[in-house]
Design an enzyme around this catalytic site. Structure first.
Site, PDB file in Angstrom:
ATOM      1  N   ASP A   1      51.719  44.582  41.607  1.00  0.00           N
ATOM      2  CA  ASP A   1      50.316  44.765  41.227  1.00  0.00           C
ATOM      3  C   ASP A   1      49.987  46.258  41.357  1.00  0.00           C
ATOM      4  O   ASP A   1      49.822  46.776  42.461  1.00  0.00           O
ATOM      5  CB  ASP A   1      49.391  43.952  42.134  1.00  0.00           C
ATOM      6  CG  ASP A   1      49.501  42.451  41.902  1.00  0.00           C
ATOM      7  OD1 ASP A   1      50.613  41.974  41.590  1.00  0.00           O
ATOM      8  OD2 ASP A   1      48.488  41.762  42.058  1.00  0.00           O
TER       9      ASP A   1
ATOM     10  N   LYS B   1      44.482  42.675  35.509  1.00  0.00           N
ATOM     11  CA  LYS B   1      43.828  42.187  36.728  1.00  0.00           C
ATOM     12  C   LYS B   1      42.542  42.975  36.962  1.00  0.00           C
ATOM     13  O   LYS B   1      42.484  44.175  36.708  1.00  0.00           O
ATOM     14  CB  LYS B   1      44.799  42.356  37.900  1.00  0.00           C
ATOM     15  CG  LYS B   1      44.266  42.006  39.272  1.00  0.00           C
ATOM     16  CD  LYS B   1      45.346  42.214  40.326  1.00  0.00           C
ATOM     17  CE  LYS B   1      44.806  42.114  41.739  1.00  0.00           C
ATOM     18  NZ  LYS B   1      45.851  42.354  42.755  1.00  0.00           N
TER      19      LYS B   1
ATOM     20  N   LYS C   1      44.460  38.016  35.607  1.00  0.00           N
ATOM     21  CA  LYS C   1      44.323  37.705  37.028  1.00  0.00           C
ATOM     22  C   LYS C   1      42.961  38.168  37.529  1.00  0.00           C
ATOM     23  O   LYS C   1      42.554  39.303  37.290  1.00  0.00           O
ATOM     24  CB  LYS C   1      45.438  38.381  37.840  1.00  0.00           C
ATOM     25  CG  LYS C   1      45.302  38.146  39.355  1.00  0.00           C
ATOM     26  CD  LYS C   1      46.459  38.757  40.135  1.00  0.00           C
ATOM     27  CE  LYS C   1      46.228  38.661  41.645  1.00  0.00           C
ATOM     28  NZ  LYS C   1      47.351  39.220  42.419  1.00  0.00           N
TER      29      LYS C   1
END
Length: 235
Positions: free
Chosen positions: A94, A156, A185
């Site tokens: 991430d 995300k 996400k």
């Protein structure tokens, strides 16, 4: 759409990212992830070896964060962080974009950095954190499209350390900006089952949360209430 408790669990990345967490806290967090059989445990880069040890033999993947939480590390540092994390066993990455570059209009630099991290990650899935709290809708769209062109697996919303986290409006915008091959996400402030379920209706596939136990215990209670203990579904 309906989901079983197990399906909901596999939408969650259990977050263990607070700076004050001890090694014991990390191990306990990994135990929660294994207990509920979530998608992954997301830990600080220094904790990847511990997490790999703790989840070994389970169905839980290890993820970590890159350039976290501000995204301002030089690209070479982010790439090196990524390569080391993968070498140590991380299967999900991430990464935080350079928000300043994006806000300056240098989308090409943002895209190139993501691309280099995707290459360094190899088979590990790269999730691109936009940190939506600091961006206009136009910047969010540009970042999502750059992430897809660069080969990212997910876009995300947030790190969880900015003034605001995931919102319905941002998630709908992000989902509209990328093709079906890129997943979305949601992260930042997701602490209830109802919030998670509402976001799935927008096409969100993964959720970062530290409230994993609370969310999944609520899901289990609802199943039992509706089904008398049988394998019912949650709407």
């Amino acid at each position: 759409m309906n989901f079983t408790v197990a399906q909901i669990a596999k939408m969650i990345d259990h977050s263990i990212l607070r700076p004050e967490f001890t090694v014991r806290d990390v191990r306990e967090g990994c135990a929660i992830a294994v207990k509920y059989d979530v998608a992954s445990v997301c830990v600080r880069p220094c904790d990847v070896p511990v997490a790999v040890e703790e989840v070994r033999g389970s169905g839980v993947r290890v993820g970590t964060v890159i350039g976290f939480p501000h995204g301002t590390s030089p690209t070479a540092v982010k790439v090196a962080e990524t390569a080391l994390a993968v070498e140590q066993g991380a299967a999900e990455i991430d990464m935080v974009i350079n928000v300043g570059w994006l806000r300056s209009g240098d989308v090409a630099a943002v895209e190139q950095e993501i691309k280099e991290i995707v290459v360094a990650a190899g088979d590990a899935h790269v999730k691109v954190i936009l940190e939506t709290a600091y961006l206009t809708d136009e910047q969010k769209l540009a970042a999502c499209r750059a992430a897809e062109r660069a080969g990212a697996a997910f876009v995300k919303t947030s790190t969880g350390f900015a003034p605001t986290g995931a919102t319905v409006d941002d998630l709908a915008l992000m989902r509209s900006a990328v093709s079906p091959k890129v997943q979305v996400k949601a992260s930042g402030g997701i602490r209830t089952l109802d919030a998670l379920l509402a976001m799935t209706s927008l096409g969100v596939a993964r959720f970062g949360s530290s409230a994993t136990a609370e969310i999944l215990e609520d899901a289990s209670r609802r199943h039992l209430t509706r089904s008398g203990g049988s394998a019912s579904l949650i709407a």
